[in-house]
Design a protein around this motif. Structure first.
Motif, PDB file in Angstrom:
ATOM      1  N   ASN A 143       0.831  -1.203   0.000  1.00  9.98           N
ATOM      2  CA  ASN A 143       0.000   0.000   0.000  1.00  9.98           C
ATOM      3  C   ASN A 143       0.862   1.248   0.000  1.00  9.98           C
ATOM      4  N   ASN A 144       0.229   2.380  -0.243  1.00 12.33           N
ATOM      5  CA  ASN A 144       0.968   3.637  -0.309  1.00 12.33           C
ATOM      6  C   ASN A 144       0.736   4.524   0.910  1.00 12.33           C
ATOM      7  N   TRP A 145      -0.003   4.030   1.883  1.00 10.57           N
ATOM      8  CA  TRP A 145      -0.240   4.862   3.073  1.00 10.57           C
ATOM      9  C   TRP A 145       0.669   4.472   4.246  1.00 10.57           C
ATOM     10  N   THR A 146       1.516   3.493   4.065  1.00  3.60           N
ATOM     11  CA  THR A 146       2.485   3.134   5.096  1.00  3.60           C
ATOM     12  C   THR A 146       3.827   3.764   4.734  1.00  3.60           C
ATOM     13  N   PHE A 147       4.298   4.646   5.600  1.00  5.01           N
ATOM     14  CA  PHE A 147       5.553   5.350   5.355  1.00  5.01           C
ATOM     15  C   PHE A 147       6.682   4.663   6.127  1.00  5.01           C
ATOM     16  N   LYS A 148       7.869   4.778   5.600  1.00  5.38           N
ATOM     17  CA  LYS A 148       9.002   4.180   6.298  1.00  5.38           C
ATOM     18  C   LYS A 148       9.243   4.939   7.592  1.00  5.38           C
ATOM     19  N   THR A 149       9.665   4.203   8.613  1.00  6.73           N
ATOM     20  CA  THR A 149       9.848   4.799   9.932  1.00  6.73           C
ATOM     21  C   THR A 149      11.296   4.677  10.363  1.00  6.73           C
ATOM     22  N   ASP A 150      11.699   5.587  11.249  1.00  9.10           N
ATOM     23  CA  ASP A 150      13.044   5.558  11.811  1.00  9.10           C
ATOM     24  C   ASP A 150      13.065   4.557  12.958  1.00  9.10           C
ATOM     25  N   SER A 151      14.014   3.647  12.944  1.00  3.53           N
ATOM     26  CA  SER A 151      14.092   2.626  13.982  1.00  3.53           C
ATOM     27  C   SER A 151      14.655   3.155  15.292  1.00  3.53           C
ATOM     28  N   GLY A 152      15.070   4.428  15.326  1.00  2.00           N
ATOM     29  CA  GLY A 152      15.624   4.997  16.541  1.00  2.00           C
ATOM     30  C   GLY A 152      14.547   5.373  17.535  1.00  2.00           C
ATOM     31  N   SER A 153      14.929   6.145  18.546  1.00  2.00           N
ATOM     32  CA  SER A 153      13.992   6.539  19.591  1.00  2.00           C
ATOM     33  C   SER A 153      12.975   7.528  19.032  1.00  2.00           C
ATOM     34  N   PRO A 154      11.786   7.591  19.640  1.00  2.00           N
ATOM     35  CA  PRO A 154      10.763   8.503  19.144  1.00  2.00           C
ATOM     36  C   PRO A 154      11.190   9.962  19.261  1.00  2.00           C
ATOM     37  N   SER A 155      10.648  10.768  18.374  1.00  6.28           N
ATOM     38  CA  SER A 155      11.006  12.180  18.348  1.00  6.28           C
ATOM     39  C   SER A 155      10.485  12.886  19.591  1.00  6.28           C
ATOM     40  N   THR A 156      11.267  13.871  20.062  1.00  6.20           N
ATOM     41  CA  THR A 156      10.840  14.671  21.213  1.00  6.20           C
ATOM     42  C   THR A 156       9.917  15.812  20.810  1.00  6.20           C
ATOM     43  N   TRP A 157       9.715  15.994  19.506  1.00  3.20           N
ATOM     44  CA  TRP A 157       8.849  17.056  19.022  1.00  3.20           C
ATOM     45  C   TRP A 157       7.396  16.591  19.006  1.00  3.20           C
ATOM     46  N   GLN A 158       6.508  17.523  19.286  1.00  2.00           N
ATOM     47  CA  GLN A 158       5.079  17.258  19.280  1.00  2.00           C
ATOM     48  C   GLN A 158       4.391  18.207  18.307  1.00  2.00           C
ATOM     49  N   MET A 159       3.309  17.698  17.714  1.00  4.58           N
ATOM     50  CA  MET A 159       2.525  18.497  16.778  1.00  4.58           C
ATOM     51  C   MET A 159       1.194  18.863  17.430  1.00  4.58           C
ATOM     52  N   GLN A 160       0.854  20.144  17.369  1.00  8.00           N
ATOM     53  CA  GLN A 160      -0.414  20.625  17.908  1.00  8.00           C
ATOM     54  C   GLN A 160      -1.142  21.414  16.825  1.00  8.00           C
ATOM     55  N   LEU A 161      -2.334  20.915  16.433  1.00  4.26           N
ATOM     56  CA  LEU A 161      -3.134  21.561  15.401  1.00  4.26           C
ATOM     57  C   LEU A 161      -4.282  22.330  16.034  1.00  4.26           C
ATOM     58  N   GLY A 162      -4.574  23.467  15.448  1.00  2.07           N
ATOM     59  CA  GLY A 162      -5.718  24.261  15.894  1.00  2.07           C
ATOM     60  C   GLY A 162      -6.913  24.020  14.999  1.00  2.07           C
TER      61      GLY A 162
END
Length: 678
Positions: A143-162
């Protein structure tokens, strides 16, 4: 001026100069020059080609008044507003020939820069114009909706949408695995014409070969920060013969944490809902229900409650509440259902006993062969592992076209580890009870089944109120059956069954008319040939029918009437649906001049043949068979657990038979006494 003061002034001037230079750079920089760097970074991150083909610009604006500032000085920090045109995101290499996954005419978002200091990307507003998203999955599951992921630790950045604003969007889903091919158009509604909803959408396509159409509305701007503001939803979708309608609100939209909807569902069969919902339901006649759907969604579990729904299934009403809970080994379906008036024929699709026309109406693929009586519908046990269930059902009043006096139904359905149990499955019948326990083990490819059935105190007068009460007294029907089998259909299970069936009827009456009313076509032909079309008093009927490998052998089947003793031998082959029975009448004196010679019942279940054995005299055949069967009849009576009055009456009638001239004297029958050799 002191040296330290001069140094501080120089540092301050330098800082102001750097800030001024940065501001001048940001205001004058051509952001289109950054597109190659942005394209490369996004492409590397997503693993597919990304490009901004249009203009990329940056503008500045003052903070929104509705946004609480982090401090007094924060209101003077301008917010960047970035606008990008003609964006495209390609498919992965395996699907590269299918074109672009996403194209967008324009994306505009506002960034609050202060949360960047704490590793948070805050976008107070996101506007997307003319997005076109194409979701694909081929037959191999790529499928085309699965993106490759980084095997490292999760990002410390967060996304906040209004707020999210969407205009003139298109969505396409082509899934070769689930056989889905649908397209949706999304557009902004005229605010002057619709004060509640801001977005409208339309849906077309197909699902598993069935046409799909639908339309709906939603709030114009999705506010993801105001968690207490309900987001309105409305939809009506038709998939094949199934129609689903919802109207309600979504709260906490950032988490999809709470849905409160009015849900209506209608279709040709509840079994058709499994591919759409993942909830395993039985096959039914056409249905329609409406109730309140409450959904609570969490990362590790979700709960859906269909509360206080009511509706119709066929000609029966259905009410109750269901609860669907995920998060365990398997989802759990629990609930309580009831029907005030249940039509017995509406239960036929559960085992495939409805007609081929009704099967076609509910969209079932199987068809009952024209030469078969036992249902051949295959139970799909693979889907039984989709959930565990614990549901209770009560049918308060049951109706049937031929007026069988079933008063009520109690059932408790349990499904666990692909084992389906009905314990109990009880009917109130004719003032008595028909109780049963059924266990179906779907863990193996060939389903194993066990059934225990018991009939107690079924009143003959209530079964057939047409009988003349002045001619005869009325007794009761009692019986037991225990069967085990393997197979994935009713026909396959009965065709491999092992066990025994025992029955006892004390007193009553029989006639061709009565058997026709009961739907016993073979029986009414036999009685018609023996007695004509008259009512005959029944003293006792006893049967002992062992079953082995789908063949029911008539070990004992004796019918004692006021005029004759009738015994039956032979077998019933349920695997091949064949009858091979012989009916031997033994006249009591000269009261029935028209009593015929022995009869045969042969042929298929679908088209049985009843005829007269002209080569054997009735008295000789009746006397010989009766002699051999009197003892077995007496032997099975204690196994039915009848009361003392019934046992004594049948014993007296058997003694009468033994005294008739046509049968030689026989010793007193005892419980479990072996039949004498002929």
């Amino acid at each position: 001026m002191p040296r330290l003061t001069r140094l501080l002034l120089w540092l301050l001037a330098s800082l102001l100069l750097v800030i001024a230079a940065a501001v001048i750079f940001l205001l004058t920089f051509d952001w289109n020059r950054a597109k190659p760097w942005i394209n490369a970074r996004v492409s590397a991150t997503t693993g597919r080609a990304f490009a901004i083909d249009g203009n990329l610009s940056l503008h500045w604006q003052r903070p929104q008044p509705s946004t609480p500032p982090a401090g007094f000085w924060a209101r003077w920090v301008p917010w960047p507003r970035l606008q990008a045109e003609k964006l495209r995101l390609g498919n992965p290499a395996a699907l590269a020939s299918s074109g672009q996954m996403v194209t967008v005419r324009q994306v505009t978002f506002t960034l609050n820069p202060l949360p960047l200091l704490v590793h948070k990307i805050s976008l107070p507003a996101l506007e997307i114009q003319e997005p076109a998203v194409s979701l694909l999955r081929d037959r191999e599951g790529v499928n085309n909706w699965t993106f490759k992921t980084d095997s490292g630790s999760p990002s410390t950045w967060q996304m906040q949408l209004g707020r999210i604003s969407l205009r003139q969007g298109k969505l396409a889903l082509n899934d070769a695995v689930q056989k889905i091919d649908i397209k949706a158009d999304i557009d902004t509604l005229d605010p002057d014409k619709d004060k509640v909803y801001g977005l409208g959408w339309k849906l077309t396509g197909s699902f598993n070969g069935a046409p799909v159409s639908g339309q709906g509305k939603a709030g114009g701007v999705l506010s993801l920060q105001d968690q207490q503001q309900p987001y309105p939803l409305q939809a009506l979708v038709k998939v094949g013969k199934t129609t689903v309608g919802v109207r309600g609100t979504l709260t906490k939209p950032a988490e999809l944490a709470a849905l409160d909807l009015r849900l209506s569902v209608a279709g040709a069969s509840m079994g058709n809902l499994y591919p759409l919902t993942g909830v395993l339901l039985p096959e039914t006649p056409p249905f329609a229900t409406e109730g309140r759907l409450i959904g609570t969604i969490a990362p590790d579990r979700s709960q859906w409650q269909y509360q206080d729904f009511s509706g119709k299934v066929g000609d029966s009403d259905l009410n109750g509440s269901l609860n669907y809970l995920t998060g365990g080994v398997r989802p759990q379906l629990t609930g309580t259902l009831s029907s005030n008036v249940l039509r017995l024929d509406d239960l036929a699709p559960l085992i495939g006993a409805d007609s081929n026309a009704e099967k076609a109406q509910r969209g079932a693929e199987e068809r009952q062969p024209g030469n078969k009586v036992l249902p051949v519908k295959t139970f799909s046990t693979e889907a039984w592992g989709a959930l565990d269930a614990d549901v209770r059902f009560t049918g308060k009043r049951i109706t049937r076209q031929k007026g069988l006096p079933i008063s009520d139904l109690q059932a408790h359905l349990m499904l666990k580890d692909k084992v389906l149990t009905l314990d109990p499955l009880n009917f109130g019948v004719a003032g008595g009870n028909l109780t049963s326990t059924i266990r179906l083990d779907g863990q193996a490819a060939r389903m194993k089944s066990d059934m225990t059935l018991s009939a107690r105190k079924l009143k003959i007068q209530k079964l057939y109120p047409e009988l003349d009460a002045s001619r005869t007294s009325f007794g009761e029907i009692n019986g037991d059956a225990r069967l085990s089998a393997s197979g994935n259909s009713v026909a396959a299970m009965l065709g491999s069954a092992n066990g025994e069936v025992k029955t006892l009827v004390s007193q009553g009456a029989i006639s061709k008319f009565l058997l026709e009313a009961a739907g016993l076509n073979v029986g009414n032909v036999v009685i018609s040939k023996l007695f004509g079309d008259k009512e005959v008093k029944l003293n006792c009927l006893a049967g002992d029918l062992p079953v082995r490998d789908g063949v029911m052998t008539v070990k004992t089947l004796l019918l004692d009437t006021e005029d004759a003793l009738i015994v039956v031998d032979g077998s019933i082959d349920m695997k091949h649906e064949r009858l091979d029975l012989n009916v031997h009448p033994h006249s009591k004196g000269l009261r029935i001049i028209s009593l015929r010679s022995p009869l045969y019942v042969k042929g298929s279940f679908k088209d049985p043949d009843v005829g007269v054995n002209k080569g054997v005299l009735a008295l000789r055949a009746g006397g010989a068979v009766a002699l051999g069967l009197l003892a077995p009849v007496a032997a099975i009576l204690p196994l039915i657990n009848i009361d003392a009055d019934q046992k004594a009456e049948c014993g007296r009638l058997l003694e009468e038979v033994k005294k008739t001239p046509q049968a030689p004297p026989a010793g007193k029958s005892r419980p479990h006494q072996a039949a004498p050799k002929k």
